[in-house]
Scaffold this motif. Structure first.
Motif, mmCIF file in Angstrom:
data_model
loop_
_atom_site.group_PDB
_atom_site.id
_atom_site.type_symbol
_atom_site.label_atom_id
_atom_site.label_comp_id
_atom_site.label_asym_id
_atom_site.label_seq_id
_atom_site.Cartn_x
_atom_site.Cartn_y
_atom_site.Cartn_z
ATOM 1 N N ALA A 88 0.843 -1.198 0.000
ATOM 2 C CA ALA A 88 0.000 0.000 0.000
ATOM 3 C C ALA A 88 0.873 1.241 0.000
ATOM 4 N N TYR A 89 0.543 2.164 -0.900
ATOM 5 C CA TYR A 89 1.152 3.497 -0.931
ATOM 6 C C TYR A 89 0.210 4.434 -0.175
ATOM 7 N N ILE A 90 0.718 5.049 0.878
ATOM 8 C CA ILE A 90 -0.139 5.819 1.777
ATOM 9 C C ILE A 90 0.263 7.290 1.770
ATOM 10 N N ASP A 91 -0.741 8.131 1.541
ATOM 11 C CA ASP A 91 -0.591 9.580 1.664
ATOM 12 C C ASP A 91 -1.442 10.014 2.850
ATOM 13 N N ASP A 92 -0.804 10.199 4.004
ATOM 14 C CA ASP A 92 -1.553 10.624 5.189
ATOM 15 C C ASP A 92 -1.175 12.041 5.613
ATOM 16 N N VAL A 93 -0.652 12.825 4.662
ATOM 17 C CA VAL A 93 -0.291 14.209 4.953
ATOM 18 C C VAL A 93 -1.154 15.203 4.169
ATOM 19 N N GLN A 95 -4.726 16.806 2.461
ATOM 20 C CA GLN A 95 -6.065 17.009 3.015
ATOM 21 C C GLN A 95 -6.936 15.771 2.828
ATOM 22 N N LEU A 96 -6.855 15.171 1.641
ATOM 23 C CA LEU A 96 -7.551 13.908 1.404
ATOM 24 C C LEU A 96 -6.552 12.782 1.623
ATOM 25 N N GLY A 97 -6.725 12.055 2.711
ATOM 26 C CA GLY A 97 -5.855 10.921 2.960
ATOM 27 C C GLY A 97 -6.207 9.772 2.040
ATOM 28 N N VAL A 98 -5.192 9.106 1.483
ATOM 29 C CA VAL A 98 -5.424 8.006 0.545
ATOM 30 C C VAL A 98 -4.417 6.896 0.799
ATOM 31 N N ALA A 99 -4.916 5.683 0.887
ATOM 32 C CA ALA A 99 -4.073 4.483 0.883
ATOM 33 C C ALA A 99 -4.420 3.700 -0.377
ATOM 34 N N TYR A 100 -3.457 3.576 -1.268
ATOM 35 C CA TYR A 100 -3.657 2.957 -2.580
ATOM 36 C C TYR A 100 -3.006 1.578 -2.550
ATOM 37 N N HIS A 101 -3.830 0.529 -2.632
ATOM 38 C CA HIS A 101 -3.385 -0.840 -2.420
ATOM 39 C C HIS A 101 -3.237 -1.611 -3.737
ATOM 40 N N PHE A 102 -2.216 -2.460 -3.793
ATOM 41 C CA PHE A 102 -1.989 -3.365 -4.919
ATOM 42 C C PHE A 102 -1.771 -4.772 -4.374
#
Length: 564
Positions: A88-93, A95-102
């Motif tokens: 998972a590539y995670i952007d938790d910084v 405004q819209l937090g996103v965890a993009y899973h493969f």
């Protein structure tokens, strides 16, 4: 022995099995996809102004008209076993937090993926689009396939060599090679999520197919439609958008949602489409996936049974049932923050909702046939973790009035009207008559799916009334969509109705952005109810109703009834 291999180096992931090798960079985009020894991501094409013209497998969203790519600050290896690789590539910084899973399973021709998103702020976030995008080598993938059609797709370079009409809509000398007229638009290959078990791009040798497995995470009900694929070998997964009847996604504080998982299926050989159909059915049967261990994902599947009656009687027509989150004006198409489930009743009013996620819902209903217009809230319901729930009989209370005449039937779509059954294309909105005369008693399919701003449409009727009647009348115009003329305008659309040459009502609607995007069956549902005094109609001579607009009206049905 497992065929899976994983290497991670400075944010770069290389995962493979015996059939597939996928390489992802630190931004969560794919640099390479090799299937049975063939690289599929070489020579990627895109518009010059597109910053992602050479990118693929990316997740982005639009805020205030600008594209925002996720900015992963974490890479997590969730599973590295003999069964599957999961990162998972995670952007938790942002405004819209996103965890993009493969996820890559062992010994398979597919990659799975899903997105978990959340509001990472203490205020509302307004998003115009939220999607994942898969760009393929157009030399290998030059044919697009969705539920409605199969067709060649141009490159963007070839598309823009034509005469521009509007947003990614061009008239081309060879346009009929790519669509059903000389005009090609990226919206020609849009489609309803409910109807599309899979969509994708393919060529002589290979196919790449997006299989949603379950459409509930798109929300919006059975008339939610969006872009699915288009030029440059692109496959699209719009998790949220303001296209085709929907609104800007206003993400509340504390919100989070899991989209997917979906299956990215690769194949080759002569029967690629049939093979993809078989795989899609398999994925649907396996939903919900038991291998997913994610907060917010449901591994339980609930079946709900019940019956709907209308005023304690069996319905005369089939009914559309929708489970959704609460919404204003019963307009669940515009709801994008939750999950929705739908079913059509049989002739006895029985329904079955399958694979429902536990939670709290509002039950909405509308008719798909007959004279009942509008969308109604039927009940509030809680779905628990039981495998089967029986809701018994739900009674839909309506006021019944005498119908004087009707054009079409109430379906929330343009079904039955001229051109409604054609393939999407820009030409249809100007193929209808400017001025049109319709006499009550003519066939419903003489009426057109759409009225534009070029003239006035007149309905003529006579001999329908009793001079002894003491009741007034109501003209009901049910619209399947209301679209303003100019895509760039912000004024919305106005409808004018005159009865026997006297203006009876003027009403404005918000632009649903549907008709000019090749929508033929629906946009945003709307009603216009015009009160007509009894003495305004002539009982023994000709009466007229005139309708005009400054935009585009997609028609559902038109009725003249006695007033309540």
């Amino acid at each position: 022995m497992s065929d899976l291999k994983l290497s991670v180096n400075d944010g770069r992931v290389r995962m493979s099995n015996a059939n597939i090798q996928l390489v992802l960079n630190a931004e969560g985009k794919a640099d390479s996809l090799i299937f049975h020894g063939q690289e599929l991501l070489e020579n990627l094409k895109g518009e010059k102004a597109d910053p992602d013209a050479q990118h693929t497998f990316y997740c982005d969203y639009h805020v205030k008209g600008k594209t925002v790519n996720i900015k992963p600050n974490k890479l997590v290896v969730i599973e590295d076993s003999t069964d599957r690789i999961h990162v998972a590539y995670i952007d938790d910084v942002s405004q819209l937090g996103v965890a993009y899973h493969f996820i890559l399973p062992a010994k398979d021709d597919a990659i799975y993926s899903y997105v978990k998103a959340w509001n990472n702020t203490q205020s509302m976030i307004k998003v115009d689009e939220f999607r994942t995008v898969y760009r393929l080598n157009h030399d290998l993938f030059y044919l697009g396939k969705n539920h409605e059609r199969i067709g060649y797709q141009p490159t963007s370079a070839h598309m823009i060599s034509g005469s521009r009409i509007q947003d990614e809509t061009y008239e081309l000398d060879d346009g009929s090679l790519y669509s059903n007229s000389k005009i090609y638009s990226k919206y020609d290959y849009a489609g309803y999520f409910k109807e599309n078990d899979f969509w994708g791009q393919f060529g002589h040798e290979y196919g790449f197919w997006f299989i949603p497995a379950n459409r509930s995470y798109y929300d919006g009900g059975p008339l939610n439609q969006d872009l699915l694929l288009h030029y440059d070998g692109l496959i699209l997964n719009y998790m949220a958008s303001s296209h085709l009847g929907k609104d800007q996604f206003k993400i509340p504080v504390g919100w989070s949602k899991v989209y997917g998982p979906w299956c990215l299926y690769l194949n080759e050989g002569k029967n690629k489409i049939k093979d993809a159909q078989i795989r899609a059915k398999k994925e649907q049967a396996n939903w919900p996936y038991q291998w997913v261990n994610e907060t917010g994902y449901f591994n339980e599947a609930v079946t709900i049974k019940g019956k709907i009656k209308i005023n304690q009687q069996l319905p005369k027509d089939q009914l559309q049932l929708v489970l959704s989150q609460a919404c204003s004006n019963n307009d669940f198409l515009k709801v994008q923050d939750g999950y929705s489930f739908d079913a059509v009743t049989n002739k006895q009013g029985d329904f079955v909702l399958e694979k429902v996620r536990p939670g709290n819902y509002v039950v909405y209903v509308y008719s798909i046939g007959g004279k009942i217009v509008g969308t109604y809230k039927l009940a509030d319901k809680q779905v628990t973790g039981e495998s089967i729930q029986d809701w018994g009989t739900l009674n839909w209370r309506i006021k019944e009035t005498k119908t004087i005449w009707q054009i079409g039937e109430s379906t929330h779509t343009t079904a039955g009207f001229k051109f409604s059954d054609q393939l999407r294309n820009y030409i249809w909105q100007d193929s209808v008559p400017a001025n049109y005369d319709f006499e009550i008693g003519a066939a419903d399919n003489d009426w057109y799916y759409l009225q534009n701003d070029h003239g006035v449409w007149k309905i003529t009727f006579s001999g329908q009334f009793s001079e002894k009647s003491s009741k007034d009348y109501e003209l009901i115009l049910a619209f399947a969509g209301e679209t303003q003329k100019d895509m760039q305008d912000k004024k919305g659309i106005t409808v004018r109705v005159a009865v026997n040459d006297r203006e009876a009502q003027v009403k404005s609607f918000v632009n649903d952005k549907a008709a000019y995007r090749s929508a033929l069956r629906s946009g945003s549902y709307g009603l216009m109810k015009v009160k007509i005094a009894r003495d305004s109609l002539k009982p023994n001579s000709e009466n007229t109703i005139r309708i005009s607009t400054n935009g585009y009206l997609l028609y559902d049905t038109l009725l003249l009834t006695e007033a309540d």
